[in-house]
Scaffold this motif. Structure first.
Motif, PDB file in Angstrom:
ATOM      1  N   SER A 128       0.835  -1.208   0.000  1.00 47.61           N
ATOM      2  CA  SER A 128       0.000   0.000   0.000  1.00 47.61           C
ATOM      3  C   SER A 128       0.866   1.254   0.000  1.00 47.61           C
ATOM      4  O   SER A 128       0.514   2.253  -0.604  1.00 47.61           O
ATOM      5  CB  SER A 128      -0.950   0.000   1.195  1.00 47.61           C
ATOM      6  N   CYS A 129       2.029   1.182   0.630  1.00 45.25           N
ATOM      7  CA  CYS A 129       2.959   2.311   0.624  1.00 45.25           C
ATOM      8  C   CYS A 129       3.449   2.578  -0.796  1.00 45.25           C
ATOM      9  O   CYS A 129       3.453   3.714  -1.254  1.00 45.25           O
ATOM     10  CB  CYS A 129       4.121   2.035   1.563  1.00 45.25           C
ATOM     11  N   VAL A 130       3.853   1.527  -1.494  1.00 48.93           N
ATOM     12  CA  VAL A 130       4.332   1.673  -2.867  1.00 48.93           C
ATOM     13  C   VAL A 130       3.215   2.202  -3.763  1.00 48.93           C
ATOM     14  O   VAL A 130       3.438   3.067  -4.604  1.00 48.93           O
ATOM     15  CB  VAL A 130       4.897   0.339  -3.402  1.00 48.93           C
ATOM     16  N   GLN A 131       1.996   1.714  -3.574  1.00 46.17           N
ATOM     17  CA  GLN A 131       0.862   2.193  -4.364  1.00 46.17           C
ATOM     18  C   GLN A 131       0.602   3.670  -4.086  1.00 46.17           C
ATOM     19  O   GLN A 131       0.313   4.435  -5.010  1.00 46.17           O
ATOM     20  CB  GLN A 131      -0.378   1.360  -4.066  1.00 46.17           C
ATOM     21  N   ASN A 132       0.726   4.091  -2.838  1.00 47.05           N
ATOM     22  CA  ASN A 132       0.539   5.501  -2.495  1.00 47.05           C
ATOM     23  C   ASN A 132       1.617   6.366  -3.138  1.00 47.05           C
ATOM     24  O   ASN A 132       1.332   7.466  -3.627  1.00 47.05           O
ATOM     25  CB  ASN A 132       0.529   5.694  -0.977  1.00 47.05           C
ATOM     26  N   VAL A 133       2.834   5.875  -3.130  1.00 50.24           N
ATOM     27  CA  VAL A 133       3.924   6.616  -3.773  1.00 50.24           C
ATOM     28  C   VAL A 133       3.675   6.712  -5.273  1.00 50.24           C
ATOM     29  O   VAL A 133       3.855   7.767  -5.877  1.00 50.24           O
ATOM     30  CB  VAL A 133       5.290   5.961  -3.474  1.00 50.24           C
ATOM     31  N   MET A 158       3.371  10.089  -7.385  1.00 49.10           N
ATOM     32  CA  MET A 158       4.221  10.355  -8.548  1.00 49.10           C
ATOM     33  C   MET A 158       3.377  10.739  -9.753  1.00 49.10           C
ATOM     34  O   MET A 158       3.709  11.666 -10.495  1.00 49.10           O
ATOM     35  CB  MET A 158       5.073   9.126  -8.861  1.00 49.10           C
ATOM     36  N   GLN A 159       2.263  10.051  -9.964  1.00 49.37           N
ATOM     37  CA  GLN A 159       1.392  10.353 -11.097  1.00 49.37           C
ATOM     38  C   GLN A 159       0.774  11.744 -10.949  1.00 49.37           C
ATOM     39  O   GLN A 159       0.700  12.499 -11.916  1.00 49.37           O
ATOM     40  CB  GLN A 159       0.325   9.276 -11.235  1.00 49.37           C
ATOM     41  N   LYS A 160       0.356  12.100  -9.734  1.00 50.11           N
ATOM     42  CA  LYS A 160      -0.204  13.437  -9.503  1.00 50.11           C
ATOM     43  C   LYS A 160       0.857  14.505  -9.735  1.00 50.11           C
ATOM     44  O   LYS A 160       0.587  15.536 -10.355  1.00 50.11           O
ATOM     45  CB  LYS A 160      -0.760  13.548  -8.085  1.00 50.11           C
ATOM     46  N   TYR A 161       2.062  14.278  -9.231  1.00 52.52           N
ATOM     47  CA  TYR A 161       3.155  15.237  -9.433  1.00 52.52           C
ATOM     48  C   TYR A 161       3.439  15.398 -10.917  1.00 52.52           C
ATOM     49  O   TYR A 161       3.597  16.518 -11.403  1.00 52.52           O
ATOM     50  CB  TYR A 161       4.404  14.761  -8.687  1.00 52.52           C
ATOM     51  N   HIS A 162       3.455  14.293 -11.641  1.00 58.18           N
ATOM     52  CA  HIS A 162       3.718  14.317 -13.074  1.00 58.18           C
ATOM     53  C   HIS A 162       2.681  15.171 -13.808  1.00 58.18           C
ATOM     54  O   HIS A 162       3.020  15.973 -14.665  1.00 58.18           O
ATOM     55  CB  HIS A 162       3.723  12.890 -13.624  1.00 58.18           C
ATOM     56  N   GLN A 163       1.416  15.004 -13.435  1.00 57.48           N
ATOM     57  CA  GLN A 163       0.348  15.789 -14.061  1.00 57.48           C
ATOM     58  C   GLN A 163       0.450  17.261 -13.678  1.00 57.48           C
ATOM     59  O   GLN A 163       0.206  18.137 -14.495  1.00 57.48           O
ATOM     60  CB  GLN A 163      -1.015  15.238 -13.654  1.00 57.48           C
ATOM     61  N   HIS A 164       0.839  17.523 -12.438  1.00 53.75           N
ATOM     62  CA  HIS A 164       0.922  18.903 -11.940  1.00 53.75           C
ATOM     63  C   HIS A 164       2.013  19.695 -12.651  1.00 53.75           C
ATOM     64  O   HIS A 164       1.808  20.839 -13.040  1.00 53.75           O
ATOM     65  CB  HIS A 164       1.163  18.904 -10.429  1.00 53.75           C
ATOM     66  N   VAL A 165       3.186  19.098 -12.809  1.00 52.69           N
ATOM     67  CA  VAL A 165       4.286  19.823 -13.430  1.00 52.69           C
ATOM     68  C   VAL A 165       4.234  19.748 -14.950  1.00 52.69           C
ATOM     69  O   VAL A 165       4.884  20.529 -15.627  1.00 52.69           O
ATOM     70  CB  VAL A 165       5.663  19.342 -12.923  1.00 52.69           C
ATOM     71  N   ASN A 166       3.474  18.771 -15.482  1.00 49.00           N
ATOM     72  CA  ASN A 166       3.275  18.648 -16.925  1.00 49.00           C
ATOM     73  C   ASN A 166       4.610  18.646 -17.674  1.00 49.00           C
ATOM     74  O   ASN A 166       4.811  19.420 -18.592  1.00 49.00           O
ATOM     75  CB  ASN A 166       2.356  19.765 -17.429  1.00 49.00           C
ATOM     76  N   VAL A 207       7.324   2.557 -12.206  1.00 49.88           N
ATOM     77  CA  VAL A 207       6.372   3.670 -12.299  1.00 49.88           C
ATOM     78  C   VAL A 207       7.048   4.890 -12.921  1.00 49.88           C
ATOM     79  O   VAL A 207       6.495   5.536 -13.817  1.00 49.88           O
ATOM     80  CB  VAL A 207       5.785   4.020 -10.911  1.00 49.88           C
ATOM     81  N   ALA A 208       8.246   5.196 -12.447  1.00 46.90           N
ATOM     82  CA  ALA A 208       8.965   6.361 -12.979  1.00 46.90           C
ATOM     83  C   ALA A 208       9.259   6.196 -14.468  1.00 46.90           C
ATOM     84  O   ALA A 208       9.105   7.144 -15.247  1.00 46.90           O
ATOM     85  CB  ALA A 208      10.258   6.570 -12.193  1.00 46.90           C
ATOM     86  N   THR A 209       9.643   5.013 -14.865  1.00 43.63           N
ATOM     87  CA  THR A 209       9.933   4.745 -16.279  1.00 43.63           C
ATOM     88  C   THR A 209       8.668   4.889 -17.123  1.00 43.63           C
ATOM     89  O   THR A 209       8.702   5.476 -18.213  1.00 43.63           O
ATOM     90  CB  THR A 209      10.539   3.336 -16.445  1.00 43.63           C
ATOM     91  N   GLU A 210       7.559   4.377 -16.620  1.00 43.17           N
ATOM     92  CA  GLU A 210       6.287   4.511 -17.354  1.00 43.17           C
ATOM     93  C   GLU A 210       5.894   5.971 -17.523  1.00 43.17           C
ATOM     94  O   GLU A 210       5.277   6.340 -18.523  1.00 43.17           O
ATOM     95  CB  GLU A 210       5.188   3.746 -16.624  1.00 43.17           C
ATOM     96  N   LEU A 211       6.267   6.814 -16.563  1.00 44.70           N
ATOM     97  CA  LEU A 211       5.959   8.237 -16.649  1.00 44.70           C
ATOM     98  C   LEU A 211       6.985   8.995 -17.490  1.00 44.70           C
ATOM     99  O   LEU A 211       6.817  10.174 -17.762  1.00 44.70           O
ATOM    100  CB  LEU A 211       5.890   8.850 -15.241  1.00 44.70           C
ATOM    101  N   GLY A 212       8.048   8.307 -17.882  1.00 42.09           N
ATOM    102  CA  GLY A 212       9.079   8.945 -18.689  1.00 42.09           C
ATOM    103  C   GLY A 212      10.095   9.729 -17.877  1.00 42.09           C
ATOM    104  O   GLY A 212      10.810  10.582 -18.419  1.00 42.09           O
ATOM    105  N   TRP A 213      10.181   9.460 -16.591  1.00 43.47           N
ATOM    106  CA  TRP A 213      11.120  10.165 -15.729  1.00 43.47           C
ATOM    107  C   TRP A 213      12.531   9.619 -15.912  1.00 43.47           C
ATOM    108  O   TRP A 213      12.736   8.461 -16.266  1.00 43.47           O
ATOM    109  CB  TRP A 213      10.730  10.020 -14.269  1.00 43.47           C
TER     110      TRP A 213
END
Length: 81
Positions: A5-10, A14-22, A44-50
């Motif tokens: 659940s901790c990893v899922q919350n992170v 991360m997804q919210k931060y990604h959308q916020h900074v665009n 997760v980071a790789t999927e977001l392109g980080w």
């Protein structure tokens, strides 16, 4: 080791931060032991392109500060000490 659940919350944060900074140019430092948590956060980071910047455990505080500053790190994922 964090529970699932901790990893899922992170991942959600991360997804919210990604959308916020665009931006796809987000750099994340990971300072963890090799583990399933490391892999899940990396995925997760790789999927977001980080950009992932691994931080070796043998680095001194000064080396970590230098790495973060020189790499223009946006966020850090680490285990509590």
């Amino acid at each position: 080791m964090p529970d699932m659940s901790c990893v899922q919350n992170v991942a959600k944060a991360m997804q919210k931060y990604h959308q916020h900074v665009n931006s796809s140019d987000i750099r994340m430092a990971i300072h963890l032991d090799n583990s399933s948590t490391w892999l899940e956060i990396d995925q997760v980071a790789t999927e977001l392109g980080w950009v992932i910047v691994p931080v070796p455990h043998f680095f001194s505080v000064q080396q970590i500060q230098y790495l973060i500053n020189q790499s223009a790190i946006d966020c850090v994922w680490c285990a509590p000490e």
